[in-house]
Design a protein around this motif. Structure first.
Motif, PDB file in Angstrom:
ATOM      1  N   LEU A   1      68.362  34.246 -38.639  1.00 19.61           N
ATOM      2  CA  LEU A   1      67.706  34.422 -37.345  1.00 19.61           C
ATOM      3  C   LEU A   1      66.190  34.194 -37.396  1.00 19.61           C
ATOM      4  N   PRO A   2      65.460  34.734 -38.389  1.00 19.78           N
ATOM      5  CA  PRO A   2      64.021  34.445 -38.427  1.00 19.78           C
ATOM      6  C   PRO A   2      63.712  32.958 -38.583  1.00 19.78           C
ATOM      7  N   LEU A   3      64.551  32.250 -39.319  1.00 16.10           N
ATOM      8  CA  LEU A   3      64.347  30.804 -39.476  1.00 16.10           C
ATOM      9  C   LEU A   3      64.534  30.073 -38.152  1.00 16.10           C
TER      10      LEU A   3
ATOM     11  N   VAL B   1      49.999  20.446 -36.680  1.00 16.39           N
ATOM     12  CA  VAL B   1      49.627  21.425 -37.709  1.00 16.39           C
ATOM     13  C   VAL B   1      49.587  22.830 -37.115  1.00 16.39           C
ATOM     14  N   ALA B   2      49.036  22.970 -35.919  1.00 15.47           N
ATOM     15  CA  ALA B   2      48.973  24.278 -35.269  1.00 15.47           C
ATOM     16  C   ALA B   2      50.380  24.802 -34.977  1.00 15.47           C
ATOM     17  N   GLY B   3      51.280  23.939 -34.522  1.00 15.73           N
ATOM     18  CA  GLY B   3      52.660  24.357 -34.263  1.00 15.73           C
ATOM     19  C   GLY B   3      53.361  24.815 -35.526  1.00 15.73           C
ATOM     20  N   CYS B   4      53.163  24.094 -36.624  1.00 15.07           N
ATOM     21  CA  CYS B   4      53.755  24.505 -37.901  1.00 15.07           C
ATOM     22  C   CYS B   4      53.173  25.835 -38.376  1.00 15.07           C
ATOM     23  N   ALA B   5      51.874  26.011 -38.202  1.00 14.20           N
ATOM     24  CA  ALA B   5      51.240  27.265 -38.613  1.00 14.20           C
ATOM     25  C   ALA B   5      51.761  28.433 -37.780  1.00 14.20           C
ATOM     26  N   ILE B   6      51.945  28.228 -36.494  1.00 17.88           N
ATOM     27  CA  ILE B   6      52.477  29.282 -35.629  1.00 17.88           C
ATOM     28  C   ILE B   6      53.905  29.635 -36.040  1.00 17.88           C
ATOM     29  N   GLY B   7      54.721  28.625 -36.333  1.00 20.61           N
ATOM     30  CA  GLY B   7      56.088  28.881 -36.790  1.00 20.61           C
ATOM     31  C   GLY B   7      56.122  29.617 -38.114  1.00 20.61           C
ATOM     32  N   LEU B   8      55.254  29.235 -39.038  1.00 21.01           N
ATOM     33  CA  LEU B   8      55.194  29.910 -40.331  1.00 21.01           C
ATOM     34  C   LEU B   8      54.723  31.351 -40.170  1.00 21.01           C
ATOM     35  N   PHE B   9      53.728  31.567 -39.326  1.00 25.31           N
ATOM     36  CA  PHE B   9      53.226  32.917 -39.079  1.00 25.31           C
ATOM     37  C   PHE B   9      54.317  33.794 -38.449  1.00 25.31           C
ATOM     38  N   ALA B  10      55.080  33.226 -37.525  1.00 26.42           N
ATOM     39  CA  ALA B  10      56.170  33.981 -36.907  1.00 26.42           C
ATOM     40  C   ALA B  10      57.233  34.335 -37.940  1.00 26.42           C
TER      41      ALA B  10
ATOM     42  N   LEU C   1      56.041  37.200 -40.087  1.00 29.68           N
ATOM     43  CA  LEU C   1      56.117  38.478 -39.383  1.00 29.68           C
ATOM     44  C   LEU C   1      57.544  39.017 -39.311  1.00 29.68           C
ATOM     45  N   MET C   2      58.515  38.121 -39.212  1.00 31.12           N
ATOM     46  CA  MET C   2      59.912  38.557 -39.059  1.00 31.12           C
ATOM     47  C   MET C   2      60.663  38.709 -40.377  1.00 31.12           C
ATOM     48  N   ALA C   3      60.215  38.047 -41.425  1.00 28.36           N
ATOM     49  CA  ALA C   3      60.960  38.039 -42.686  1.00 28.36           C
ATOM     50  C   ALA C   3      60.784  39.355 -43.436  1.00 28.36           C
TER      51      ALA C   3
ATOM     52  N   LEU D   1      59.585  36.925 -48.232  1.00 27.22           N
ATOM     53  CA  LEU D   1      58.184  36.503 -48.308  1.00 27.22           C
ATOM     54  C   LEU D   1      57.832  35.980 -49.691  1.00 27.22           C
ATOM     55  N   ALA D   2      58.427  36.557 -50.723  1.00 29.09           N
ATOM     56  CA  ALA D   2      58.186  36.058 -52.078  1.00 29.09           C
ATOM     57  C   ALA D   2      58.733  34.645 -52.217  1.00 29.09           C
TER      58      ALA D   2
END
Length: 87
Positions: A4-6, A57-66, A69-71, A76-77
Motif C-alpha cells: 500500500l505505501p508503494l 524531479v519534484a514529483g519523484c521527491a514528493i513520492g519518495l517523501f510520502a 512517511l508511510m513506511a 526505511l533501511a
C-alpha cells in the motif's frame, strides 16, 4: 514489505508530476528559459520550455517523501540501501 505505501507514493508522485509540469512550463515562459527553434527545427515553430525536468524531479521527491512517511522502520533501511546503491 507492505504494498500500500508503494502504491500510494507512486500515484502521489504521478499526480504531483502531472500538476507541476504545466506550472514549470509557465514558469519557464515567464523566465524566458525556452529553447528557441532554429531553421533546422522545422517541426517546432514555438519555443520549448526547458524546466520540465524540475517538475519530474519534484514529483519523484514528493513520492519518495510520502513513502518514507508511510513506511515502517525496516522498510526505511531497505530504501536507504537502494538509494545508496543508486547513487
Amino acid at each position: 514489505m507492505e504494498i500500500l505505501p508503494l502504491i500510494v507514493s507512486f500515484f502521489l508522485a504521478a499526480l504531483a508530476t502531472a500538476v507541476l509540469t504545466p506550472v514549470a512550463g509557465k514558469l519557464a515562459t515567464l523566465l524566458r528559459v525556452i529553447d528557441r527553434p532554429s531553421e533546422r527545427k522545422v517541426s517546432d515553430r514555438q519555443g520549448i520550455p526547458l524546466l520540465g525536468g524540475l517538475a519530474v524531479v519534484a514529483g519523484c521527491a514528493i513520492g519518495l517523501f510520502a513513502y518514507v512517511l508511510m513506511a515502517g522502520e525496516s522498510d526505511l533501511a531497505k530504501v536507504r540501501d537502494h538509494l545508496a546503491a543508486f547513487m
